[in-house]
Design a protein around this motif. Structure first.
Motif, PDB file in Angstrom:
ATOM      1  N   VAL A 149      28.424  42.141 -10.635  1.00  0.00           N
ATOM      2  CA  VAL A 149      27.227  42.427 -11.430  1.00  0.00           C
ATOM      3  C   VAL A 149      26.917  41.219 -12.306  1.00  0.00           C
ATOM      4  N   LEU A 150      25.661  40.827 -12.316  1.00  0.00           N
ATOM      5  CA  LEU A 150      25.204  39.711 -13.128  1.00  0.00           C
ATOM      6  C   LEU A 150      24.066  40.197 -14.026  1.00  0.00           C
ATOM      7  N   ARG A 151      24.231  39.972 -15.320  1.00  0.00           N
ATOM      8  CA  ARG A 151      23.190  40.365 -16.271  1.00  0.00           C
ATOM      9  C   ARG A 151      22.406  39.122 -16.684  1.00  0.00           C
ATOM     10  N   ILE A 152      21.099  39.176 -16.488  1.00  0.00           N
ATOM     11  CA  ILE A 152      20.237  38.068 -16.875  1.00  0.00           C
ATOM     12  C   ILE A 152      19.521  38.441 -18.170  1.00  0.00           C
ATOM     13  N   GLY A 153      19.809  37.713 -19.226  1.00  0.00           N
ATOM     14  CA  GLY A 153      19.137  37.954 -20.491  1.00  0.00           C
ATOM     15  C   GLY A 153      17.712  37.418 -20.454  1.00  0.00           C
ATOM     16  N   VAL A 154      16.843  38.069 -21.180  1.00  0.00           N
ATOM     17  CA  VAL A 154      15.445  37.637 -21.277  1.00  0.00           C
ATOM     18  C   VAL A 154      15.103  37.564 -22.764  1.00  0.00           C
ATOM     19  N   LYS A 155      14.802  36.371 -23.249  1.00  0.00           N
ATOM     20  CA  LYS A 155      14.498  36.234 -24.671  1.00  0.00           C
ATOM     21  C   LYS A 155      13.595  35.034 -24.903  1.00  0.00           C
ATOM     22  N   TRP A 156      12.838  35.118 -25.974  1.00  0.00           N
ATOM     23  CA  TRP A 156      11.959  34.017 -26.378  1.00  0.00           C
ATOM     24  C   TRP A 156      12.714  33.137 -27.369  1.00  0.00           C
ATOM     25  N   HIS A 157      12.731  31.834 -27.099  1.00  0.00           N
ATOM     26  CA  HIS A 157      13.443  30.890 -27.948  1.00  0.00           C
ATOM     27  C   HIS A 157      12.418  30.119 -28.785  1.00  0.00           C
ATOM     28  N   PRO A 158      12.209  30.534 -30.045  1.00  0.00           N
ATOM     29  CA  PRO A 158      11.140  29.939 -30.859  1.00  0.00           C
ATOM     30  C   PRO A 158      11.193  28.420 -31.023  1.00  0.00           C
TER      31      PRO A 158
END
Length: 206
Positions: free
Chosen positions: A103-112
């Motif tokens: 299982v691979l978790r891909i994070g999704v986030k905005w880097h200001p």
């Protein structure tokens, strides 16, 4: 005890109250807001911008679907925990390997600081980077995630532009730091730019 609906006096009072209510045809609300609608607006805090003039569309819109050619070979997206934080996608996408069940978790986030979306490849349950996937595998799954999130962002932007009026479009551009003068396609100030484009195109032809 008599039912309220069977009480003649109560019925008369209800009818009188209904007659005294102001009736606003729905057609009057389609093209313009009631004069006191501004009272419904929330307080605009520092760093925020109010986007007025939003209108309702026809209730349906054709958008571009996600392109499955970007899917990571050998991996399946089986879950996601996503939200839009002030318009920016945030959360996690979970992929499972078809061959061995990793299982691979891909994070999704905005880097200001760098003003871009980031997709770190993470451990399925711990707040750390993955350690059991190769670079090529990570690159393929990250591209898969980027393509899906990119489609999500594009669809949301398209819907927003569809329901925006000229007033709200101008406000959106201003809030985005793009509050420039808008020129029509036949504006003479664009003549030089269009001629430059034409000459560049002609250079490619003998």
């Amino acid at each position: 005890m008599p039912n309220a609906e069977d009480d003649p006096l109560r019925r008369v009072r209800q009818l009188a109250a209904i007659r005294g209510m102001a009736r606003i045809p729905l057609s009057d609300l389609r093209d313009e807001s009631p004069p006191d609608l501004a009272a419904l607006y929330a307080d605009v805090q520092e760093g925020q911008a109010l986007i007025p003039g939003i209108k309702m569309g026809i209730g349906a819109l054709t958008v571009q679907r996600w392109n499955p050619t970007y899917a990571a070979d050998g991996w399946i997206l089986y879950g996601a925990d996503l939200t839009l934080d002030m318009g920016h996608p945030f959360g996690s996408m979970f992929y499972r390997n078809d061959a061995d069940g990793r299982v691979l978790r891909i994070g999704v986030k905005w880097h200001p600081p760098v003003q871009q979306l980031e997709f770190p490849a993470l451990h399925p349950s711990k707040p750390e980077l993955t350690s059991d996937c190769g670079d090529e595998e990570v690159a393929a799954v990250v591209l898969d995630a980027r393509s899906r999130i990119g489609t999500l962002v594009a669809v949301n932007a398209q819907i927003g532009s569809f329901v925006a009026t000229t007033e709200s479009e101008n406000a959106i551009l201003d809030a985005s730091g793009l509050g420039l003068e808008r020129l029509s396609e036949d504006d003479p100030r664009l003549t030089g730019r269009q001629s430059h484009r034409s000459s560049k195109a002609d250079e490619g032809h003998d």
